[in-house]
Design a protein around this motif. Structure first.
Motif, PDB file in Angstrom:
ATOM      1  N   THR A 281      35.920  21.168  60.090  1.00 16.88           N
ATOM      2  CA  THR A 281      36.773  20.894  58.929  1.00 16.88           C
ATOM      3  C   THR A 281      38.184  21.428  59.098  1.00 16.88           C
ATOM      4  O   THR A 281      39.009  21.294  58.198  1.00 16.88           O
ATOM      5  CB  THR A 281      36.166  21.501  57.651  1.00 16.88           C
ATOM      6  N   MET A 282      38.465  22.043  60.219  1.00 21.37           N
ATOM      7  CA  MET A 282      39.802  22.539  60.560  1.00 21.37           C
ATOM      8  C   MET A 282      40.300  23.582  59.560  1.00 21.37           C
ATOM      9  O   MET A 282      41.474  23.655  59.224  1.00 21.37           O
ATOM     10  CB  MET A 282      40.803  21.378  60.654  1.00 21.37           C
ATOM     11  N   ARG A 283      39.359  24.393  59.066  1.00 21.42           N
ATOM     12  CA  ARG A 283      39.662  25.494  58.153  1.00 21.42           C
ATOM     13  C   ARG A 283      40.302  25.043  56.835  1.00 21.42           C
ATOM     14  O   ARG A 283      40.996  25.800  56.173  1.00 21.42           O
ATOM     15  CB  ARG A 283      40.550  26.539  58.831  1.00 21.42           C
ATOM     16  N   THR A 284      40.063  23.815  56.470  1.00 21.42           N
ATOM     17  CA  THR A 284      40.546  23.310  55.185  1.00 21.42           C
ATOM     18  C   THR A 284      39.409  23.348  54.171  1.00 21.42           C
ATOM     19  O   THR A 284      38.277  22.995  54.495  1.00 21.42           O
ATOM     20  CB  THR A 284      41.057  21.869  55.320  1.00 21.42           C
ATOM     21  N   GLU A 285      39.724  23.789  52.963  1.00 20.00           N
ATOM     22  CA  GLU A 285      38.736  23.813  51.878  1.00 20.00           C
ATOM     23  C   GLU A 285      39.165  22.827  50.800  1.00 20.00           C
ATOM     24  O   GLU A 285      40.278  22.903  50.279  1.00 20.00           O
ATOM     25  CB  GLU A 285      38.619  25.215  51.277  1.00 20.00           C
ATOM     26  N   LEU A 286      38.291  21.878  50.473  1.00 15.42           N
ATOM     27  CA  LEU A 286      38.596  20.921  49.419  1.00 15.42           C
ATOM     28  C   LEU A 286      38.433  21.564  48.052  1.00 15.42           C
ATOM     29  O   LEU A 286      37.614  22.467  47.855  1.00 15.42           O
ATOM     30  CB  LEU A 286      37.673  19.708  49.515  1.00 15.42           C
ATOM     31  N   ALA A 287      39.229  21.100  47.098  1.00 14.49           N
ATOM     32  CA  ALA A 287      39.111  21.565  45.723  1.00 14.49           C
ATOM     33  C   ALA A 287      37.828  21.021  45.106  1.00 14.49           C
ATOM     34  O   ALA A 287      37.234  20.057  45.601  1.00 14.49           O
ATOM     35  CB  ALA A 287      40.322  21.129  44.911  1.00 14.49           C
ATOM     36  N   SER A 288      37.416  21.646  44.009  1.00 17.29           N
ATOM     37  CA  SER A 288      36.118  21.296  43.428  1.00 17.29           C
ATOM     38  C   SER A 288      36.189  20.204  42.380  1.00 17.29           C
ATOM     39  O   SER A 288      35.164  19.756  41.886  1.00 17.29           O
ATOM     40  CB  SER A 288      35.476  22.542  42.806  1.00 17.29           C
ATOM     41  N   ASN A 289      37.376  19.762  42.001  1.00 18.01           N
ATOM     42  CA  ASN A 289      37.459  18.643  41.068  1.00 18.01           C
ATOM     43  C   ASN A 289      38.674  17.793  41.413  1.00 18.01           C
ATOM     44  O   ASN A 289      39.613  18.261  42.060  1.00 18.01           O
ATOM     45  CB  ASN A 289      37.476  19.125  39.606  1.00 18.01           C
ATOM     46  N   PRO A 290      38.683  16.523  40.976  1.00 15.58           N
ATOM     47  CA  PRO A 290      39.732  15.593  41.413  1.00 15.58           C
ATOM     48  C   PRO A 290      41.106  15.894  40.844  1.00 15.58           C
ATOM     49  O   PRO A 290      42.092  15.301  41.288  1.00 15.58           O
ATOM     50  CB  PRO A 290      39.217  14.235  40.928  1.00 15.58           C
ATOM     51  N   ARG A 291      41.210  16.811  39.892  1.00 15.02           N
ATOM     52  CA  ARG A 291      42.518  17.151  39.338  1.00 15.02           C
ATOM     53  C   ARG A 291      43.283  18.139  40.218  1.00 15.02           C
ATOM     54  O   ARG A 291      44.437  18.438  39.960  1.00 15.02           O
ATOM     55  CB  ARG A 291      42.366  17.725  37.927  1.00 15.02           C
ATOM     56  N   GLN A 292      42.591  18.696  41.223  1.00 14.26           N
ATOM     57  CA  GLN A 292      43.227  19.654  42.107  1.00 14.26           C
ATOM     58  C   GLN A 292      43.321  19.082  43.516  1.00 14.26           C
ATOM     59  O   GLN A 292      42.587  18.161  43.876  1.00 14.26           O
ATOM     60  CB  GLN A 292      42.416  20.961  42.137  1.00 14.26           C
ATOM     61  N   ASN A 293      44.216  19.617  44.282  1.00 12.98           N
ATOM     62  CA  ASN A 293      44.365  19.212  45.678  1.00 12.98           C
ATOM     63  C   ASN A 293      44.005  20.375  46.587  1.00 12.98           C
ATOM     64  O   ASN A 293      44.154  21.530  46.197  1.00 12.98           O
ATOM     65  CB  ASN A 293      45.804  18.758  45.944  1.00 12.98           C
ATOM     66  N   PRO A 294      43.576  20.090  47.832  1.00 15.05           N
ATOM     67  CA  PRO A 294      43.324  18.735  48.338  1.00 15.05           C
ATOM     68  C   PRO A 294      41.930  18.248  47.987  1.00 15.05           C
ATOM     69  O   PRO A 294      41.010  19.038  47.838  1.00 15.05           O
ATOM     70  CB  PRO A 294      43.452  18.935  49.853  1.00 15.05           C
ATOM     71  N   HIS A 295      41.787  16.926  47.836  1.00 10.29           N
ATOM     72  CA  HIS A 295      40.436  16.382  47.707  1.00 10.29           C
ATOM     73  C   HIS A 295      40.124  15.425  48.848  1.00 10.29           C
ATOM     74  O   HIS A 295      39.054  14.820  48.882  1.00 10.29           O
ATOM     75  CB  HIS A 295      40.207  15.720  46.343  1.00 10.29           C
ATOM     76  N   VAL A 296      41.053  15.322  49.802  1.00 11.19           N
ATOM     77  CA  VAL A 296      40.808  14.626  51.056  1.00 11.19           C
ATOM     78  C   VAL A 296      41.531  15.419  52.141  1.00 11.19           C
ATOM     79  O   VAL A 296      42.633  15.912  51.917  1.00 11.19           O
ATOM     80  CB  VAL A 296      41.347  13.175  51.028  1.00 11.19           C
ATOM     81  N   ALA A 297      40.924  15.539  53.330  1.00 12.65           N
ATOM     82  CA  ALA A 297      41.571  16.256  54.432  1.00 12.65           C
ATOM     83  C   ALA A 297      41.030  15.734  55.753  1.00 12.65           C
ATOM     84  O   ALA A 297      39.887  15.265  55.829  1.00 12.65           O
ATOM     85  CB  ALA A 297      41.326  17.759  54.316  1.00 12.65           C
ATOM     86  N   PRO A 298      41.829  15.816  56.825  1.00 15.58           N
ATOM     87  CA  PRO A 298      41.350  15.354  58.130  1.00 15.58           C
ATOM     88  C   PRO A 298      40.338  16.316  58.734  1.00 15.58           C
ATOM     89  O   PRO A 298      40.286  17.493  58.383  1.00 15.58           O
ATOM     90  CB  PRO A 298      42.633  15.309  58.973  1.00 15.58           C
ATOM     91  N   VAL A 299      39.533  15.802  59.641  1.00 14.87           N
ATOM     92  CA  VAL A 299      38.630  16.629  60.438  1.00 14.87           C
ATOM     93  C   VAL A 299      39.069  16.539  61.892  1.00 14.87           C
ATOM     94  O   VAL A 299      39.955  15.757  62.245  1.00 14.87           O
ATOM     95  CB  VAL A 299      37.162  16.182  60.288  1.00 14.87           C
ATOM     96  N   GLY A 300      38.470  17.355  62.752  1.00 14.91           N
ATOM     97  CA  GLY A 300      38.835  17.332  64.162  1.00 14.91           C
ATOM     98  C   GLY A 300      37.795  18.034  64.997  1.00 14.91           C
ATOM     99  O   GLY A 300      36.697  18.361  64.506  1.00 14.91           O
TER     100      GLY A 300
END
Length: 587
Positions: free
Chosen positions: A444-463
């Motif tokens: 997940t490249m050390r990215t944490e998605l937010a828990s609801n759609p009102r916050q960012n990020p809710h999409v992130a790249p993988v690698g």
């Protein structure tokens, strides 16, 4: 000239009521004058409160600019931002007793309240600006009925090395001398929130205990709704809606919309949208239960907190105590309720918490896992393996408390309180998903998605990253139904997906992303876009497009339009991680 009863007026004069609009208007004016004479100011509208709030901030900022001209406050500003993560020079120039906007829903302003129990308010602090601490206390004094407020306890969790420490001690002593309901409790050593709150609870004498962070401001009629919730159910842990106070400007504002408190197997608090029915309840001013409470702002019956055994005092410094109390309350005869008519402002800031040797946030989480998660602790260790190698310390006290209270199981909690919790039972395969290119594992490249759609990020790249056994970013569950490839994040579950909007058949390589698992509308990917199936030769096929998961030479991960790339680029295999043997907890 009528014969009605006399109405008292100021200075011994009196009037008789007369019928007619002029008389009614006159009486209203006289009532206002009488209230003013008695010391009560006319109630201000929300717009007036907001305007005065902004004017006070502007005046304080003008003083800051004048006092700090020529970088006179540079050192103070640097220390304030590093240690406190807030604008200390501005806070120091704001009045302790200041105006804030009334953020309660309109439905809350006309509600009547039952007779409330008296209350002790406990503020634990360490490395806190004196002005934010005392402003928190002052807001409690200003906006809590004096007949209900027993005391405000300032609990200093050990001595700080900050430059203002000695000055702070003197200012607190002076403030307590001027405000007899405020007491200062000094703890010898810095142990953390949970032990300090327990010390405050044991020293308090109110029937109800309220815990606030030391950088808060309570709003109008903040306490009475919390007291109502506890009066209706003495085993309720009552939570106010938390508004935001900007760390830099100190402007008080609504912090988004109320969210349902939840958690993932990471045991961090997260928020997700309430259902429509729950939102309707909140709009009517009714309390709504939720699986988890946020950090440190809550009210609880003192005898019930004692019955629960308070907090686990082995939870050191900061973190996880809110999840422990949530699990303990729900599973040991109580509940956690969000109370929409109670509003408290909070300075949201990012502070680095320093743990002494042998203590860590992972240790705190492991203590909760070992005592409360039952067989589900395996999901925790698989997704967050660093805790497996940590010594949890002596667990005799929290385990004895659970046994004494005859608490419900984690199975019961999931089925009854938190049925939407992702439980990876229906699993086809799991582990680190290793590429045959030899360049690493899907990460997940050390990215944490937010828990609801009102916050960012809710999409992130993988690698691709090295296949590290103790990483929390590379464990995936390939589910049977729905056919998702899921990673458990800190805030939410994260699903591998391909966004199909605008994707053309002629596009050779489509980006692969992680999304919020299509739990809500506008959460990054549709339910169709996050479906995968394994195929022969170690291939992973994106079901709606037929594309193959592929690793390119630059380390990027894509969905290839053709699966005839060199085998190593489209071949994947699940690899079990080599997790260190769990350090056994002392009994």
């Amino acid at each position: 000239r009528g014969s009605g009863p006399m109405l008292p007026l100021l200075d011994g004069y009196a009037v008789r009521p007369r019928l007619g609009l002029w008389s009614i208007w006159s009486i209203c004016v006289l009532c206002v004058l009488a209230a003013v004479a008695a010391g009560a100011a006319p109630q201000q509208s929300p717009a007036q409160l907001q305007q005065k709030h902004i004017e006070e901030i502007r005046a304080a900022e003008s003083r800051r600019q004048a006092d700090c001209a020529g970088n006179a406050c540079a050192a103070q500003e640097r220390e304030g931002q590093k240690v406190l993560a807030l604008n200390k020079p501005l806070s120091d120039r704001l009045p302790l007793s200041r105006t804030i906007p009334d953020t309660r829903p309109r439905s809350c302003r006309d509600l009547s309240h039952a007779d409330a129990a008296n209350v002790s308010v406990i503020l634990v602090f360490f490395n806190e600006a004196t002005s934010t601490l005392l402003r928190t206390a002052q807001s409690v004094l200003d906006r809590t009925p004096s007949e209900l407020l027993v005391e405000v306890l300032l609990v200093s969790d050990g001595k700080t090395a900050a430059s203002w420490a000695d000055e702070q001690e003197a200012e607190i002593a002076d403030y307590c001398a001027k405000n007899p309901k405020v007491r200062h409790l000094r703890l010898k050593t810095h142990r953390g929130l949970a032990p300090a709150k327990v010390a405050g609870a044991k020293a308090a004498s109110g029937s109800t205990l309220v815990f606030l962070d030391s950088h808060c401001e309570v709003n109008s009629e903040w306490y009475e709704p919390l007291a109502d919730a506890i009066a209706q159910n003495p085993r309720s842990v009552a939570i106010p809606v938390i508004d935001g106070i900007n760390w830099n400007t100190f402007e008080y504002a609504v912090h988004g919309v109320p969210v349902r408190g939840v958690f993932t197997w990471a045991l961090y608090y997260a928020g997700e949208p309430f259902s429509e029915a729950e939102r309707a309840q909140l709009d009517r001013g009714e309390a709504v239960g939720m699986p988890a409470m946020p950090g440190g702002l809550f009210a609880i019956d003192r005898s019930y907190f004692e019955e629960l055994g308070y907090y686990d005092e082995g939870l050191s410094i900061w973190g996880a105590e809110n999840i422990e109390l949530s699990l303990k309350a729900w599973r040991c005869g109580g509940r956690v309720d969000l109370v929409p008519c109670s509003r408290v402002g909070h300075v949201f800031k990012a502070v680095e918490h320093v743990f002494p040797k042998g203590e860590s946030l992972s240790k705190n989480f492991k203590r909760i896992a070992e005592v409360w998660l039952d067989e589900y602790k395996d999901f925790f260790y698989r997704s967050f393996p660093t805790s497996a190698a940590v010594d949890a310390g002596n667990l005799a006290a929290p385990r004895a408390a659970r046994a004494k209270l005859q608490c419900q199981s984690m199975d019961w909690f999931i089925a009854t309180v938190f049925p939407t919790l992702f439980v990876p039972r229906n699993v086809r395969q799991e582990g680190m998903l290793k590429s045959s290119t030899g360049m690493g594992c899907l990460d997940t490249m050390r990215t944490e998605l937010a828990s609801n759609p009102r916050q960012n990020p809710h999409v992130a790249p993988v690698g691709l990253r090295p296949c590290i056994d103790l990483s929390s970013y590379n464990h995936w569950f390939l589910m049977k139904n729905p056919r998702n490839l899921v990673h458990v994040g800190i805030w939410t579950e994260e699903c591998l997906g391909v966004q199909m909007a605008g994707l053309k058949d002629t596009t050779e390589f489509a980006p692969v992303v992680m999304c919020q698992c299509a739990k809500y509308p506008n959460s990054g990917c549709t339910a169709q876009e996050i479906t995968w199936k394994p195929a022969e030769g170690g291939r992973m096929i994106h079901i709606p497009t037929g594309r193959c998961l592929a690793a390119l030479e630059d380390g990027s991960v894509v969905a290839a339009s053709k699966c005839d790339l060199p085998d190593k680029q489209t071949r994947w295999r699940f690899r079990n991680r080599k997790v260190p043997k769990q350090a056994s907890a002392e009994l």
